[in-house]
Design a protein around this motif. Structure first.
Motif, PDB file in Angstrom:
ATOM      1  N   VAL A 105       0.837  -1.208   0.000  1.00 56.68           N
ATOM      2  CA  VAL A 105       0.000   0.000   0.000  1.00 56.68           C
ATOM      3  C   VAL A 105       0.867   1.252   0.000  1.00 56.68           C
ATOM      4  N   ALA A 106       1.903   1.246   0.847  1.00 57.17           N
ATOM      5  CA  ALA A 106       2.785   2.411   0.953  1.00 57.17           C
ATOM      6  C   ALA A 106       3.571   2.638  -0.331  1.00 57.17           C
ATOM      7  N   GLN A 107       4.043   1.566  -0.960  1.00 58.77           N
ATOM      8  CA  GLN A 107       4.824   1.703  -2.189  1.00 58.77           C
ATOM      9  C   GLN A 107       3.977   2.280  -3.314  1.00 58.77           C
ATOM     10  N   ALA A 108       2.733   1.818  -3.433  1.00 60.88           N
ATOM     11  CA  ALA A 108       1.838   2.368  -4.459  1.00 60.88           C
ATOM     12  C   ALA A 108       1.573   3.849  -4.198  1.00 60.88           C
ATOM     13  N   TRP A 109       1.450   4.222  -2.925  1.00 59.25           N
ATOM     14  CA  TRP A 109       1.206   5.630  -2.583  1.00 59.25           C
ATOM     15  C   TRP A 109       2.443   6.474  -2.868  1.00 59.25           C
ATOM     16  N   LEU A 110       3.645   5.924  -2.636  1.00 64.94           N
ATOM     17  CA  LEU A 110       4.886   6.689  -2.816  1.00 64.94           C
ATOM     18  C   LEU A 110       5.134   7.085  -4.264  1.00 64.94           C
ATOM     19  N   ILE A 111       4.600   6.341  -5.212  1.00 61.04           N
ATOM     20  CA  ILE A 111       4.802   6.682  -6.615  1.00 61.04           C
ATOM     21  C   ILE A 111       4.058   7.969  -6.969  1.00 61.04           C
ATOM     22  N   GLY A 112       2.952   8.221  -6.284  1.00 61.78           N
ATOM     23  CA  GLY A 112       2.092   9.349  -6.601  1.00 61.78           C
ATOM     24  C   GLY A 112       0.944   8.890  -7.464  1.00 61.78           C
ATOM     25  N   SER A 113      -0.244   8.783  -6.875  1.00 66.13           N
ATOM     26  CA  SER A 113      -1.361   8.202  -7.614  1.00 66.13           C
ATOM     27  C   SER A 113      -2.667   8.888  -7.226  1.00 66.13           C
ATOM     28  N   LEU A 114      -3.566   8.946  -8.211  1.00 67.72           N
ATOM     29  CA  LEU A 114      -4.926   9.449  -7.979  1.00 67.72           C
ATOM     30  C   LEU A 114      -5.960   8.350  -8.150  1.00 67.72           C
ATOM     31  N   ASN A 115      -5.506   7.113  -8.272  1.00 67.36           N
ATOM     32  CA  ASN A 115      -6.439   5.999  -8.418  1.00 67.36           C
ATOM     33  C   ASN A 115      -7.301   5.870  -7.160  1.00 67.36           C
ATOM     34  N   ALA A 116      -8.602   5.646  -7.395  1.00 60.37           N
ATOM     35  CA  ALA A 116      -9.572   5.424  -6.316  1.00 60.37           C
ATOM     36  C   ALA A 116      -9.677   6.608  -5.362  1.00 60.37           C
ATOM     37  N   ARG A 117      -9.406   7.816  -5.835  1.00 58.46           N
ATOM     38  CA  ARG A 117      -9.561   8.999  -4.986  1.00 58.46           C
ATOM     39  C   ARG A 117     -11.002   9.474  -5.055  1.00 58.46           C
ATOM     40  N   GLY A 118     -11.681   9.472  -3.908  1.00 60.85           N
ATOM     41  CA  GLY A 118     -13.077   9.873  -3.841  1.00 60.85           C
ATOM     42  C   GLY A 118     -13.242  11.179  -3.086  1.00 60.85           C
ATOM     43  N   TRP A 119     -14.475  11.483  -2.713  1.00 57.18           N
ATOM     44  CA  TRP A 119     -14.770  12.730  -2.020  1.00 57.18           C
ATOM     45  C   TRP A 119     -14.135  12.790  -0.639  1.00 57.18           C
ATOM     46  N   GLU A 120     -13.805  11.629  -0.061  1.00 62.04           N
ATOM     47  CA  GLU A 120     -13.152  11.648   1.245  1.00 62.04           C
ATOM     48  C   GLU A 120     -11.750  12.259   1.153  1.00 62.04           C
ATOM     49  N   VAL A 160      -0.156  18.731   2.421  1.00 59.39           N
ATOM     50  CA  VAL A 160      -1.524  18.218   2.290  1.00 59.39           C
ATOM     51  C   VAL A 160      -1.743  17.629   0.901  1.00 59.39           C
ATOM     52  N   ALA A 161      -1.084  18.215  -0.122  1.00 59.00           N
ATOM     53  CA  ALA A 161      -1.169  17.624  -1.457  1.00 59.00           C
ATOM     54  C   ALA A 161      -0.503  16.250  -1.482  1.00 59.00           C
ATOM     55  N   THR A 162       0.630  16.126  -0.790  1.00 62.47           N
ATOM     56  CA  THR A 162       1.316  14.839  -0.713  1.00 62.47           C
ATOM     57  C   THR A 162       0.467  13.814   0.025  1.00 62.47           C
ATOM     58  N   ALA A 163      -0.217  14.242   1.068  1.00 61.15           N
ATOM     59  CA  ALA A 163      -1.087  13.321   1.806  1.00 61.15           C
ATOM     60  C   ALA A 163      -2.208  12.787   0.925  1.00 61.15           C
ATOM     61  N   ALA A 164      -2.704  13.615  -0.002  1.00 61.41           N
ATOM     62  CA  ALA A 164      -3.834  13.203  -0.836  1.00 61.41           C
ATOM     63  C   ALA A 164      -3.423  12.313  -1.993  1.00 61.41           C
ATOM     64  N   ALA A 165      -2.269  12.578  -2.595  1.00 65.06           N
ATOM     65  CA  ALA A 165      -1.901  11.866  -3.822  1.00 65.06           C
ATOM     66  C   ALA A 165      -0.531  11.240  -3.784  1.00 65.06           C
ATOM     67  N   GLY A 166       0.167  11.349  -2.661  1.00 64.51           N
ATOM     68  CA  GLY A 166       1.532  10.876  -2.629  1.00 64.51           C
ATOM     69  C   GLY A 166       2.472  11.933  -3.171  1.00 64.51           C
ATOM     70  N   PRO A 167       3.779  11.679  -3.138  1.00 69.50           N
ATOM     71  CA  PRO A 167       4.757  12.663  -3.621  1.00 69.50           C
ATOM     72  C   PRO A 167       4.798  12.742  -5.146  1.00 69.50           C
ATOM     73  N   VAL A 168       3.920  13.539  -5.729  1.00 70.39           N
ATOM     74  CA  VAL A 168       3.893  13.745  -7.184  1.00 70.39           C
ATOM     75  C   VAL A 168       5.069  14.645  -7.552  1.00 70.39           C
ATOM     76  N   ILE A 169       6.045  14.087  -8.226  1.00 73.98           N
ATOM     77  CA  ILE A 169       7.308  14.793  -8.416  1.00 73.98           C
ATOM     78  C   ILE A 169       7.264  15.737  -9.615  1.00 73.98           C
ATOM     79  N   PHE A 170       8.112  16.766  -9.532  1.00 71.76           N
ATOM     80  CA  PHE A 170       8.428  17.725 -10.598  1.00 71.76           C
ATOM     81  C   PHE A 170       7.316  18.728 -10.889  1.00 71.76           C
TER      82      PHE A 170
END
Length: 353
Positions: free
Chosen positions: A197-212, A269-279
């Motif tokens: 779970v953590a590795q998928a989040w570390l890549i930076g992802s918006l998969n399955a992001r809902g209103w929560e 807070v952006a990192t918390a929502a989508a992971g570290p989206v780089i660049f």
């Protein structure tokens, strides 16, 4: 209302009662309008296309509540709209943070991901994921705490009779490398399920992001962005020099510290929502500056540019290899790596390094 056009391409709007003057940069206003239009178009495409196609007319009906097809409502309002909103908010937060960092450091490399704040936020969020398995609220607190701690460390180590951009960047790059090693160690020591779970989040992802995710993120930006905009007015005076800024009543140390905290919180807070989206925080402010040709911090234009870039990147990550959905961090990393190389080459040719 009196309109005065200056030689620098700026309109000055003056009202007689009360006596208020507002400066409007014409080119910046035009760029903002184009960015909003482009973001609207990308949003329409993102809500319509997918494995389950929704006609554009039905997208509009779903949004205004007049659709008669429940499947369309579910696809548009429950699946695609919160993901698109999250992409827009994350992109805006990262780009606004990058614009402030780059102006504070006077360095185009002074973005939160390059100087380690994003990695620090990732470390704080990783501890939450791997130790407690908390939700978005706990992730946000962990990410903000990690990002602020990293920013404070970089500031203390790099401060030598003032804040110098290149020293801050060098210290931040070193700390980011150390934090990356810490994150890898945490992953290696975690159990397999949480590590995945953590590795998928570390890549930076918006998969399955809902209103929560989108709701709390929108609330955070509604608080942080206006504060940043208020302080950036004082930041323009700092361009005149600290002594001149103090003569205008600006408390230079507090302004810099406040902007550092707020921009770090935005990135966290952006990192918390989508992971570290780089660049994204690196590239979006520079693109916005070249589009507007404006001086000073252009937070709003940078935020819109970042929102558009991340929305396009996420759409490409979803559809280029459909039905497989790639993490958006792969798309931004590929584009950002090319941009970073071009930026380094430009700086080298200009003789700044």
């Amino acid at each position: 209302m009196t309109v005065v056009r200056t030689s620098s391409g700026t309109l000055v709007l003056r009202s007689k009662r009360p006596q208020v003057s507002v400066r409007v940069h014409v080119r910046t206003l035009a760029v903002v309008a184009v960015l909003v239009a482009a973001l609207t178009g990308i949003g329409a495409v993102a809500l319509a296309v997918g494995d389950f196609h929704v006609p554009l007319a039905d997208v509009v009906r779903s949004l205004n509540g007049t659709s008669l097809v429940p499947a369309y409502d579910y696809a548009v309002r429950d699946l695609r709209l919160p993901r698109f909103v999250t992409a827009v908010l994350v992109g805006a937060a990262l780009a606004a943070s990058g614009a402030v960092f780059q102006h504070l450091t006077r360095n185009p490399l002074g973005s939160p991901d390059v100087i380690g704040c994003t990695q620090g936020a990732a470390t704080g969020a990783l501890l939450v994921i791997l130790v407690t398995g908390g939700g978005f609220t706990q992730l946000a607190f962990g990410a903000v705490a990690g990002g602020l701690a990293t920013a404070a460390f970089v500031l203390v180590v790099s401060w030598r009779r003032g804040l110098h951009g290149y020293r801050l960047v060098l210290v931040g790059i070193g700390l980011a490398a150390m934090l990356l090693a810490v994150n890898n160690f945490l992953l290696a020591r975690a159990n397999l399920e949480r590590a995945q779970v953590a590795q998928a989040w570390l890549i930076g992802s918006l998969n399955a992001r809902g209103w929560e995710y989108a709701g709390p993120l929108a609330l955070a930006l509604a608080v942080l962005l206006p504060l940043v905009l208020v302080l950036t007015r004082a930041l323009r005076l700092l361009d005149l020099g600290d002594e001149a800024a103090r003569a205008f009543g600006v408390r230079t140390g507090r302004v810099r510290a406040g902007l550092l905290v707020l921009s770090t919180a935005l990135a966290s807070v952006a990192t918390a929502a989508a992971g570290p989206v780089i660049f994204l925080a690196l590239a979006a402010p520079q693109i916005a500056k070249r589009l507007t040709r404006a001086t000073g911090p252009i937070v709003v234009t940078s935020a819109l540019t970042g929102a558009l870039l991340l929305a396009i990147s996420d759409l490409a990550a979803q559809r280029l290899f459909a039905p497989t959905q790639l993490p958006v961090g792969i798309a931004t990393g590929a584009v950002g790596g090319v941009y970073l190389g071009l930026l380094l080459a430009t700086q080298w040719r200009s003789g700044r390094w």
